[in-house]
Scaffold this motif. Structure first.
Motif, mmCIF file in Angstrom:
data_model
loop_
_atom_site.group_PDB
_atom_site.id
_atom_site.type_symbol
_atom_site.label_atom_id
_atom_site.label_comp_id
_atom_site.label_asym_id
_atom_site.label_seq_id
_atom_site.Cartn_x
_atom_site.Cartn_y
_atom_site.Cartn_z
ATOM 1 N N GLY A 193 0.798 -1.221 0.000
ATOM 2 C CA GLY A 193 0.000 0.000 0.000
ATOM 3 C C GLY A 193 0.824 1.261 0.000
ATOM 4 N N PHE A 245 -0.455 4.851 -0.559
ATOM 5 C CA PHE A 245 -1.241 5.569 0.448
ATOM 6 C C PHE A 245 -0.448 5.889 1.713
ATOM 7 C CE2 PHE A 245 -4.591 4.330 -2.355
ATOM 8 C CZ PHE A 245 -5.496 5.379 -2.259
ATOM 9 N N THR A 277 -0.784 4.245 5.384
ATOM 10 C CA THR A 277 -0.648 2.794 5.409
ATOM 11 C C THR A 277 0.669 2.328 6.038
ATOM 12 O OG1 THR A 277 0.134 3.041 3.157
ATOM 13 C CG2 THR A 277 -2.148 2.361 3.441
ATOM 14 N N LYS A 333 -3.792 -1.257 3.950
ATOM 15 C CA LYS A 333 -4.572 -0.399 3.039
ATOM 16 C C LYS A 333 -6.002 -0.925 2.866
ATOM 17 C CE LYS A 333 -3.225 -2.461 -1.328
ATOM 18 N NZ LYS A 333 -2.865 -2.358 -2.718
ATOM 19 N N GLU A 334 -6.182 -2.233 3.002
ATOM 20 C CA GLU A 334 -7.525 -2.805 2.862
ATOM 21 C C GLU A 334 -8.418 -2.457 4.048
ATOM 22 O OE1 GLU A 334 -4.684 -4.491 2.783
ATOM 23 O OE2 GLU A 334 -4.465 -5.025 0.659
ATOM 24 N N LEU A 368 -8.595 0.727 4.998
ATOM 25 C CA LEU A 368 -9.030 2.111 4.758
ATOM 26 C C LEU A 368 -10.532 2.088 4.478
ATOM 27 C CD1 LEU A 368 -6.191 3.421 2.390
ATOM 28 C CD2 LEU A 368 -6.455 3.857 4.846
ATOM 29 N N ASP A 427 -8.892 -3.732 -3.728
ATOM 30 C CA ASP A 427 -8.641 -2.397 -4.277
ATOM 31 C C ASP A 427 -9.685 -2.000 -5.308
ATOM 32 O OD1 ASP A 427 -6.383 -1.862 -2.932
ATOM 33 O OD2 ASP A 427 -5.020 -1.958 -4.645
ATOM 34 N N LYS A 435 -5.380 7.299 -5.662
ATOM 35 C CA LYS A 435 -5.963 8.310 -4.754
ATOM 36 C C LYS A 435 -7.251 8.920 -5.308
ATOM 37 C CE LYS A 435 -1.695 9.795 -2.530
ATOM 38 N NZ LYS A 435 -0.600 9.153 -3.108
#
Ligand code: G1P
Length: 289
Positions: free
Chosen positions: A16, A19, A23, A28-29, A31, A134, A260
């Motif tokens: 990730g 980010f 992260t 990141k998963e 978020l 994602d 993003k």
């Protein structure tokens, strides 16, 4: 009779880096889009397709992903005492049937194909879905369910596809298509991240797959592909001609939350679908645009 689709693999070992710093510690998963982490959207989408067994392919620093689907006993107890029923319902949306979630580790990031190969014991001899969290989907019918319906008709492998601008073919797995009725396209070839001028089409793979277990043996040749990684696309390509292989243009919208701008767009699109937020969001957006 086709073997029923009951299993899903979710590769979540990525670093990730796009980010950072968010992260650094947080997967990141995890978020959230509005108020739900990306991983939970993916699990819910798979469940809506009748998937009962889940395997997360994780890596170091990703334990929160497994935690998220565990029972939060203290929190649940406190919410009960305070009669916070709405919050309790939200908390319970993370509950999994006992024994239905497992995780394996991909110790070294050698590519998406390698991540799937790490789940080989889970896959066994069964067809399985893959969801890349994602790629977030906003649709009336779960994309995995849409793929599963095509799988039930045609058998073999089915991947979600979408047209992309030609200058973006180097970000995706790209199809060479045969018979195509505008919804389902026969796959004659697959290339991972071709240059725009070399891409056989602009029809690209989106992160939802229904694959036959034979793909595992193809990955296990450990041939390096695009970017020096062990690519899932290359292993899938070797099944073409041996098994049916189709691309499905799914109904609904997909947001690239690995990017993003895509992630921000997803926030807005999902917020506008929420009766408790849509009005407020519309009002404040008008102040910016
Ligand atoms: C992966 C796959 C690619 C696919 C894409 C969809 O790429 O390798 O074939 O088109 O997901 O999101 P990545 O995004 O991991 O680079």
């Amino acid at each position: 009779m086709r073997k029923p689709l009951k299993k899903a693999v979710l590769p979540v070992a990525g670093l990730g880096t796009r980010f950072l710093p968010a992260t650094k510690v947080l997967a990141k998963e995890m978020l959230p889009v509005v108020d739900k982490p990306l991983i939970q959207y993916a699990i819910e989408e798979a469940r809506a397709a009748g998937i009962e067994q889940f395997c997360l392919v994780t890596g170091r620093g990703k334990t929160a992903l497994v935690e998220h689907f565990d029972l939060a006993y203290e929190l649940e107890h406190t919410l009960k005492e305070r009669a916070k029923t709405d919050a309790l319902d939200l908390l319970r949306s993370t509950a999994m049937a006992p024994g239905s979630l497992m995780s394996v580790r991909q110790q070294v990031p050698l590519g998406l194909g390698h991540a799937i190969w790490c789940a080989r014991a889970f896959v066994g001899d069964d067809p399985f879905a893959i969801l890349l969290p994602d790629d977030l989907v906003l649709a009336d019918v779960s994309w995995v369910k849409q793929l599963a319906e095509v799988y039930a008709e045609t058998g073999g492998n089915v991947v979600a596809v979408e047209e992309v601008p030609r200058e973006h073919t180097n970000r995706y797995g790209i199809l060479k298509t045969g018979k195509d009725d505008g919804r389902v396209a026969e796959v004659l070839g697959l290339v991972e991240k071709p240059k725009p001028e070399e891409a056989p089409s602009t029809l690209s793979i989106i992160g939802r797959y229904v694959l036959m277990p034979e793909v595992i043996a193809e990955i296990a040749r450990f041939e390096k592909g695009a970017g020096g990684e062990i690519q899932l696309t290359d292993a899938m390509a070797r099944l073409i001609g041996r098994q049916p292989f189709h691309g499905l243009r799914c109904q609904g919208r997909r947001f690239d939350c690995g990017d993003k701008a895509g992630f921000l767009e997803a926030q807005i699109a999902f917020a506008l679908k929420r009766p408790d937020l849509a009005g407020k969001v519309r009002a404040f957006l008008a102040r910016y645009v």
